[in-house]
Write an enzyme that holds these catalytic residues in place. Structure first.
Site, PDB file in Angstrom:
ATOM      1  N   GLY A 239       0.754  -1.240   0.000  1.00 50.25           N
ATOM      2  CA  GLY A 239       0.000   0.000   0.000  1.00 50.25           C
ATOM      3  C   GLY A 239       0.781   1.285   0.000  1.00 50.25           C
ATOM      4  O   GLY A 239       0.204   2.352  -0.178  1.00 50.25           O
ATOM      5  N   GLU A 275       4.176  -6.758   1.823  1.00 55.77           N
ATOM      6  CA  GLU A 275       3.606  -7.095   0.501  1.00 55.77           C
ATOM      7  C   GLU A 275       3.582  -5.886  -0.423  1.00 55.77           C
ATOM      8  O   GLU A 275       2.522  -5.492  -0.910  1.00 55.77           O
ATOM      9  CB  GLU A 275       2.160  -7.592   0.668  1.00 55.77           C
ATOM     10  CG  GLU A 275       1.981  -8.803   1.543  1.00 55.77           C
ATOM     11  CD  GLU A 275       0.500  -9.128   1.762  1.00 55.77           C
ATOM     12  OE1 GLU A 275      -0.362  -8.269   1.546  1.00 55.77           O
ATOM     13  OE2 GLU A 275       0.223 -10.271   2.133  1.00 55.77           O
ATOM     14  N   GLY A 277       3.745  -3.730  -3.729  1.00 54.97           N
ATOM     15  CA  GLY A 277       3.640  -3.929  -5.174  1.00 54.97           C
ATOM     16  C   GLY A 277       4.032  -2.639  -5.866  1.00 54.97           C
ATOM     17  O   GLY A 277       5.092  -2.495  -6.457  1.00 54.97           O
ATOM     18  N   ARG A 314      -5.203   3.312 -15.867  1.00 53.80           N
ATOM     19  CA  ARG A 314      -5.199   4.043 -14.594  1.00 53.80           C
ATOM     20  C   ARG A 314      -5.778   5.449 -14.680  1.00 53.80           C
ATOM     21  O   ARG A 314      -6.521   5.855 -13.782  1.00 53.80           O
ATOM     22  CB  ARG A 314      -3.789   4.071 -13.992  1.00 53.80           C
ATOM     23  CG  ARG A 314      -3.216   2.656 -13.748  1.00 53.80           C
ATOM     24  CD  ARG A 314      -1.998   2.647 -12.853  1.00 53.80           C
ATOM     25  NE  ARG A 314      -2.337   3.131 -11.533  1.00 53.80           N
ATOM     26  CZ  ARG A 314      -2.181   4.361 -11.127  1.00 53.80           C
ATOM     27  NH1 ARG A 314      -1.617   5.258 -11.899  1.00 53.80           N
ATOM     28  NH2 ARG A 314      -2.569   4.717  -9.923  1.00 53.80           N
ATOM     29  N   CYS A 346     -12.581   3.975 -29.089  1.00 58.04           N
ATOM     30  CA  CYS A 346     -13.838   4.708 -29.258  1.00 58.04           C
ATOM     31  C   CYS A 346     -14.606   4.771 -27.963  1.00 58.04           C
ATOM     32  O   CYS A 346     -15.598   4.060 -27.757  1.00 58.04           O
ATOM     33  CB  CYS A 346     -14.645   4.063 -30.379  1.00 58.04           C
ATOM     34  SG  CYS A 346     -13.744   4.170 -31.924  1.00 58.04           S
ATOM     35  N   TYR A 375       0.494  -1.815 -12.196  1.00 53.33           N
ATOM     36  CA  TYR A 375      -0.910  -1.745 -12.606  1.00 53.33           C
ATOM     37  C   TYR A 375      -1.040  -1.098 -13.980  1.00 53.33           C
ATOM     38  O   TYR A 375      -1.988  -0.362 -14.258  1.00 53.33           O
ATOM     39  CB  TYR A 375      -1.748  -1.023 -11.533  1.00 53.33           C
ATOM     40  CG  TYR A 375      -1.551  -1.634 -10.156  1.00 53.33           C
ATOM     41  CD1 TYR A 375      -2.063  -2.897  -9.885  1.00 53.33           C
ATOM     42  CD2 TYR A 375      -0.810  -0.993  -9.171  1.00 53.33           C
ATOM     43  CE1 TYR A 375      -1.855  -3.493  -8.648  1.00 53.33           C
ATOM     44  CE2 TYR A 375      -0.600  -1.588  -7.928  1.00 53.33           C
ATOM     45  CZ  TYR A 375      -1.123  -2.828  -7.683  1.00 53.33           C
ATOM     46  OH  TYR A 375      -0.920  -3.421  -6.454  1.00 53.33           O
TER      47      TYR A 375
HETATM   48  C1  LIG Z   1      -2.734  -5.310  -4.079  1.00 52.89           C
HETATM   49  C2  LIG Z   1      -2.250  -5.913  -2.829  1.00 52.89           C
HETATM   50  C3  LIG Z   1      -0.979  -5.600  -2.340  1.00 52.89           C
HETATM   51  C4  LIG Z   1      -0.071  -4.614  -3.016  1.00 52.89           C
HETATM   52  O1  LIG Z   1      -0.522  -3.309  -2.891  1.00 52.89           O
HETATM   53  P1  LIG Z   1       0.395  -2.102  -3.385  1.00 52.89           P
HETATM   54  O2  LIG Z   1      -0.417  -0.910  -3.128  1.00 52.89           O
HETATM   55  O3  LIG Z   1       0.696  -2.317  -4.804  1.00 52.89           O
HETATM   56  O4  LIG Z   1       1.625  -2.128  -2.537  1.00 52.89           O
HETATM   57  C5  LIG Z   1      -0.562  -6.211  -1.197  1.00 52.89           C
HETATM   58  N1  LIG Z   1      -1.337  -7.112  -0.530  1.00 52.89           N
HETATM   59  C6  LIG Z   1      -2.566  -7.444  -0.973  1.00 52.89           C
HETATM   60  C7  LIG Z   1      -3.348  -8.438  -0.222  1.00 52.89           C
HETATM   61  C8  LIG Z   1      -3.060  -6.865  -2.132  1.00 52.89           C
HETATM   62  O5  LIG Z   1      -4.278  -7.191  -2.554  1.00 52.89           O
END
Ligand SMILES: *Cc1c(COP(=O)(O)O)cnc(C)c1O
Length: 424
Positions: A239, A275, A277, A314, A346, A375
């Protein structure tokens, strides 16, 4: 911080001129920087230096095999949300004991596959899922290590479509129900309680919601210990935000994030699972497009490019504002005009930028959308029968196509016409 800069008047990805890649693969294409992936991983890893932790890269942000291999070589585990993602992680050789499986809708087939890969853990999101997992594991004489995803009902102060930690979101188990569900878990066959999981949303640029969530994680840990549960890890979710356009909030440095984790949870003696991303992948990629036409109406100036909402959704899905850099640096010195950058699809929602002050582009100019590594390609589609665009990975002075452009045959041949429809 990233490794896309101007050199000799031209945008480069590390040591490679973006125009050279465009000549070789055509446009549009995604371009990723190995050094940037590595930097983000290492900054986060250093922020948690001296703690027992595992960074499980959330591969839904960018799941190209070459990216996963790059992350795995840095020591990352993986956070997966489907059997397909688990297979991707295993295909590049990430061992099961470094993989966490999240998601509200894991099917029994997916559970059985994940158990056969002996993954590190399942993040369970409901009682129904817990009971299904117990049934699958027990039937096969296996044990599923689980954390329960607790929904702390905190406001992550992010875009509504990427907020996950409010009680009205579909994710996790309400905080007040979690302890009882842990008790049930401990009594079920085939289940071993190992952790607590929270993930409150994405593109979070304020530390306050994290602090609130981790404070609740702390009280949950203490309560579960009192109830006799033996925890091994705290899964903090992902996050952390990234800077998209200069007008956006500035995300906190990973060190500040790590500091509040240690303040809130440091004395519990538990391993952290992270976690991330977006914070790993976003700035490590750009989408390179080419100008096809320009046109002006009394109300607007449009730059029409060959990239579209199907390549990068996005802006239209999340109101995201990606920075836009002309590949030729000299354009930056020209006077700006207010304009929309729109694609060939379109749909009125087919824009990559609205009302932005940018130079007046001309046909064939290359235009890069920055921070498109997360993403981006993973959310692309073939809407309007547009081909999935190539992905290119740069490392120093070398680059490779890590996913080739789809061909029209590959795309169209996915359909079949049944015998009972006459061929026109
Ligand atoms: C999407 C997601 C993430 C990654 O979130 P980011 O904002 O990209 O860091 C981590 N854990 C879970 C369970 C997710 O669904």
């Amino acid at each position: 911080m990233h490794h896309f800069q101007y050199k000799n008047g031209e945008l480069h990805a590390e040591g490679v001129a973006v125009t050279d890649i465009a000549e070789s693969v055509g446009t549009p294409f995604y371009c990723y920087s190995t050094a940037t992936f590595a930097r983000h991983f290492n900054v986060l890893s250093e922020a948690f230096g001296g703690t027992d932790h595992l960074i499980c890269y959330a591969l839904k942000a960018n799941s190209n095999q070459a990216v996963l291999a790059t992350m795995a070589n840095l020591g990352a585990g993986m956070d997966v949300v489907s059997e397909g993602e688990l297979r991707r992680a295993r295909a590049v050789g990430v061992p099961g004991y470094k993989i966490i499986f999240a998601g509200v809708a894991k099917t029994k087939d997916e559970m059985a596959y994940a158990l056969s890969e002996n993954i590190l853990g399942f993040n369970v999101e409901s009682r129904a899922e817990l009971e299904a997992l117990s049934a699958v594991a027990a039937a096969n004489g296996q044990t599923a290590r689980i954390a329960i995803r607790v929904n702390p009902d905190v406001d992550a102060k992010t875009h509504a479509k990427i907020s996950t930690g409010k009680s009205e979101n579909k994710f996790g188990v309400p905080f007040v129900d979690a302890a009882e569900l842990y008790d049930l878990a401990a009594s079920l066959p085939g289940i071993q309680v190992t952790g607590i999981h929270m993930h409150i949303g994405s593109q979070i640029t304020d530390l306050t919601p994290f602090r609130q969530a981790f404070g609740l994680m702390r009280s949950m840990t203490l309560e579960l210990r009192e109830r006799g549960h033996n925890l091994e890890h705290l899964d903090l979710g992902g996050g952390l935000g990234v800077p998209y356009s200069s007008s956006n909030d500035v995300p906190p440095p990973p060190a500040d994030y790590a500091a509040i984790v240690k303040e809130e949870l440091g004395d519990l003696g538990l391993k952290y699972v992270l976690e991330p991303g977006r914070m790993i992948a976003a700035n490590a990629g750009i989408l390179v497009t080419k100008v096809i036409y320009t046109k002006s109406s009394p109300a607007k100036h449009f730059t029409i490019i060959d990239g579209a909402m199907n390549d990068l959704i996005r802006p239209t899905l999340y109101d995201a504002e990606h920075e836009i850099w002309p590949v030729r640096e000299e354009l930056r010195a020209e006077p700006n005009i207010i304009q929309d950058l729109v694609g060939p699809v379109c749909e009125t929602g087919d824009y990559l930028a609205l009302d932005r002050a940018l130079p007046e582009f001309r046909e064939d100019d290359l235009v890069a959308f920055m921070a498109a590594g997360a993403y981006g390609a993973v959310m692309s589609s073939t809407y309007n029968t547009r081909l999935l665009v190539p992905e290119v990975l740069v490392n120093g002075s070398q680059f490779a196509v890590v996913r080739k452009r789809q061909t029209y045959e590959e795309l169209i041949d996915l359909d079949t016409i049944p015998d009972w429809i006459a061929r026109p």
